[in-house]
Motif scaffolding. Sequence first.
Motif, short mmCIF file in Angstrom:
data_model
loop_
_atom_site.label_atom_id
_atom_site.label_comp_id
_atom_site.label_asym_id
_atom_site.label_seq_id
_atom_site.Cartn_x
_atom_site.Cartn_y
_atom_site.Cartn_z
N GLN A 1 -4.60 4.61 12.37
CA GLN A 1 -4.05 6.13 12.26
C GLN A 1 -3.54 6.59 11.03
O GLN A 1 -3.69 7.62 10.46
CB GLN A 1 -3.28 6.60 13.42
CG GLN A 1 -2.77 7.77 13.47
CD GLN A 1 -1.89 7.84 14.65
OE1 GLN A 1 -1.80 7.36 15.41
NE2 GLN A 1 -1.54 9.25 14.90
N THR A 2 -2.76 5.46 10.47
CA THR A 2 -1.79 5.71 9.40
C THR A 2 -2.23 5.34 8.12
O THR A 2 -1.70 5.65 7.06
CB THR A 2 -0.48 4.93 9.53
OG1 THR A 2 -0.74 3.70 9.62
CG2 THR A 2 0.36 5.65 10.89
N ASP A 3 -3.36 4.51 8.04
CA ASP A 3 -4.14 4.21 6.78
C ASP A 3 -3.27 3.24 6.19
O ASP A 3 -3.12 3.13 4.90
CB ASP A 3 -4.29 5.39 5.81
CG ASP A 3 -5.20 5.03 4.50
OD1 ASP A 3 -6.17 4.01 4.84
OD2 ASP A 3 -5.03 5.66 3.48
N PHE A 4 -2.68 2.31 6.80
CA PHE A 4 -1.99 1.24 6.34
C PHE A 4 -2.92 0.05 5.87
O PHE A 4 -3.93 -0.04 6.22
CB PHE A 4 -1.29 0.46 7.78
CG PHE A 4 -0.37 -0.68 7.30
CD1 PHE A 4 0.95 -0.58 6.58
CD2 PHE A 4 -0.89 -2.20 7.54
CE1 PHE A 4 1.59 -1.70 6.30
CE2 PHE A 4 -0.30 -3.05 7.16
CZ PHE A 4 1.20 -2.94 6.38
N PRO A 5 -2.55 -0.47 4.75
CA PRO A 5 -1.21 -0.40 3.78
C PRO A 5 -1.04 0.60 2.88
O PRO A 5 0.10 0.64 2.26
CB PRO A 5 -1.13 -1.92 3.43
CG PRO A 5 -2.61 -2.22 3.11
CD PRO A 5 -3.69 -1.34 4.09
N ARG A 6 -1.87 1.37 2.67
CA ARG A 6 -1.78 2.36 1.49
C ARG A 6 -0.60 3.32 2.08
O ARG A 6 0.24 3.68 1.15
CB ARG A 6 -3.02 3.33 1.41
CG ARG A 6 -4.13 2.48 0.65
CD ARG A 6 -5.44 3.55 0.39
NE ARG A 6 -5.06 4.53 -0.38
CZ ARG A 6 -4.92 5.70 -0.54
NH1 ARG A 6 -4.87 6.42 0.81
NH2 ARG A 6 -4.76 6.55 -1.48
N THR A 7 -0.38 3.75 3.17
CA THR A 7 0.57 4.25 3.71
C THR A 7 1.51 3.16 4.43
O THR A 7 1.23 2.32 5.26
CB THR A 7 0.45 5.42 5.04
OG1 THR A 7 -0.55 6.31 4.31
CG2 THR A 7 1.52 5.97 5.39
N ASN A 8 2.85 3.14 3.59
CA ASN A 8 3.78 1.92 4.15
C ASN A 8 4.39 2.32 5.69
O ASN A 8 4.43 3.58 6.10
CB ASN A 8 4.79 1.76 3.31
CG ASN A 8 4.27 1.21 1.83
OD1 ASN A 8 4.91 1.29 1.10
ND2 ASN A 8 2.87 0.75 1.71
N LEU A 9 4.81 1.52 5.99
CA LEU A 9 5.43 1.75 7.47
C LEU A 9 7.01 1.60 7.83
O LEU A 9 7.49 0.52 6.63
CB LEU A 9 4.66 0.86 8.66
CG LEU A 9 3.24 1.39 8.94
CD1 LEU A 9 2.52 0.29 9.80
CD2 LEU A 9 2.96 2.80 9.39
N LYS B 1 12.29 -0.90 5.83
CA LYS B 1 11.30 0.18 5.24
C LYS B 1 10.48 -0.48 4.02
O LYS B 1 10.64 -1.54 3.84
CB LYS B 1 12.28 1.33 4.67
CG LYS B 1 13.11 1.95 5.57
CD LYS B 1 13.91 3.01 4.75
CE LYS B 1 14.76 3.95 5.67
NZ LYS B 1 15.52 4.90 4.97
N GLY B 2 9.51 0.37 3.91
CA GLY B 2 8.40 0.14 2.75
C GLY B 2 7.53 -1.06 3.24
O GLY B 2 7.37 -1.83 2.38
N LEU B 3 7.01 -1.21 4.25
CA LEU B 3 6.38 -2.20 4.83
C LEU B 3 5.14 -2.16 3.98
O LEU B 3 4.30 -1.01 4.78
CB LEU B 3 6.49 -2.70 6.26
CG LEU B 3 7.83 -3.19 6.78
CD1 LEU B 3 8.04 -3.06 8.36
CD2 LEU B 3 8.21 -4.83 6.19
N HIS C 1 5.85 6.09 -0.92
CA HIS C 1 5.21 5.07 0.13
C HIS C 1 4.33 5.74 1.00
O HIS C 1 3.74 5.38 1.89
CB HIS C 1 6.57 4.50 1.01
CG HIS C 1 7.35 3.63 0.39
ND1 HIS C 1 7.34 2.20 0.07
CD2 HIS C 1 8.70 3.87 -0.29
CE1 HIS C 1 8.31 1.99 -0.55
NE2 HIS C 1 9.01 2.74 -0.92
N ASN C 2 4.08 6.91 0.62
CA ASN C 2 3.15 8.16 1.44
C ASN C 2 2.14 8.74 0.38
O ASN C 2 2.36 9.72 0.03
CB ASN C 2 4.09 8.85 2.43
CG ASN C 2 3.08 9.51 3.45
OD1 ASN C 2 2.02 10.22 3.35
ND2 ASN C 2 3.62 9.36 4.69
#
Length: 277
Positions: free
Chosen positions: A136-144, A156-158, A190-191
């Motif tokens: 859903q979040t497009d990880f890892p481009r969007t960090n978690l 942060k910034g995983l 990060h997003n």
Amino acid sequence: MTLPHRVALGTKHGKSAAIAPPLGRIGIAVSVPEGLDTDKFGTFTGEVARLGSMLDAARAKARAACKLTGLDVGIGSEGSYGPHPSIPILPLGREVLLLWDRTTGREIVEQVVDDQPRLASRYVADVDDLDDLIAQTDFPRTNLVVSPAGTTDYVKGLKTLPELVAAVGQAIAQSEGRRALVQTDMRANHNPRRMHTIARAAEALAERLSRNCPRCGSHGWGLVEVERGLPCSACGMPTPLVGNEVHGCTACRHSERAARGDGLAAADPRHCPQCNP
């Protein structure tokens, strides 16, 4: 009044990558001060509460940037992300850019809305519960961001799967309820989706700065207010939708009423309190 040649941008999260190019195309260079901690004006994860409105936060960042750089014109950026006000199951994002001139006190504001932001949060009790959130979040481009449930001990910034799995496992072990809270990292650098939305706001600000007031000739002519009451296409009664726009100048305060920019002249009856009470 002429356009400034250089402005100070209040950011610590790389927003110049989104804001500098549109302004550069109209001859405005962007300077980012060193050592400005914009987290003191509020954080998405809530360790520092934002005091006041989005505009208040953006204004504080612009003024702080001017103070550190010595420049007379500053820009502050602020975002707000959460449930859609009309459809709470959907997320909504809003980005504001505020340009402030400390010699005159003048402000020029632009904002844009993102109805498909990378925004999600979920409690997980096992690392195997991460699959849906990752998709859903497009990880890892969007960090978690991960924390033990009920705490503010954020990691942060995983940006890698091993980092994420380790952080979630540790958070579950540290939580009294054996759960971890996993969220999208909403800091701009990060997003990517948020950075794209900030770039849209910067494009809108650059376009506005390129338009001059028909009365005083100053830059920054654009939307300053909206008038609601777009008539229903079925019964003609006013609806909560925007009926007219008011364009104006924050230098001389001249304003003019204009039709909606999208050309919509009547509202669908589903928006009408009379037809759809």
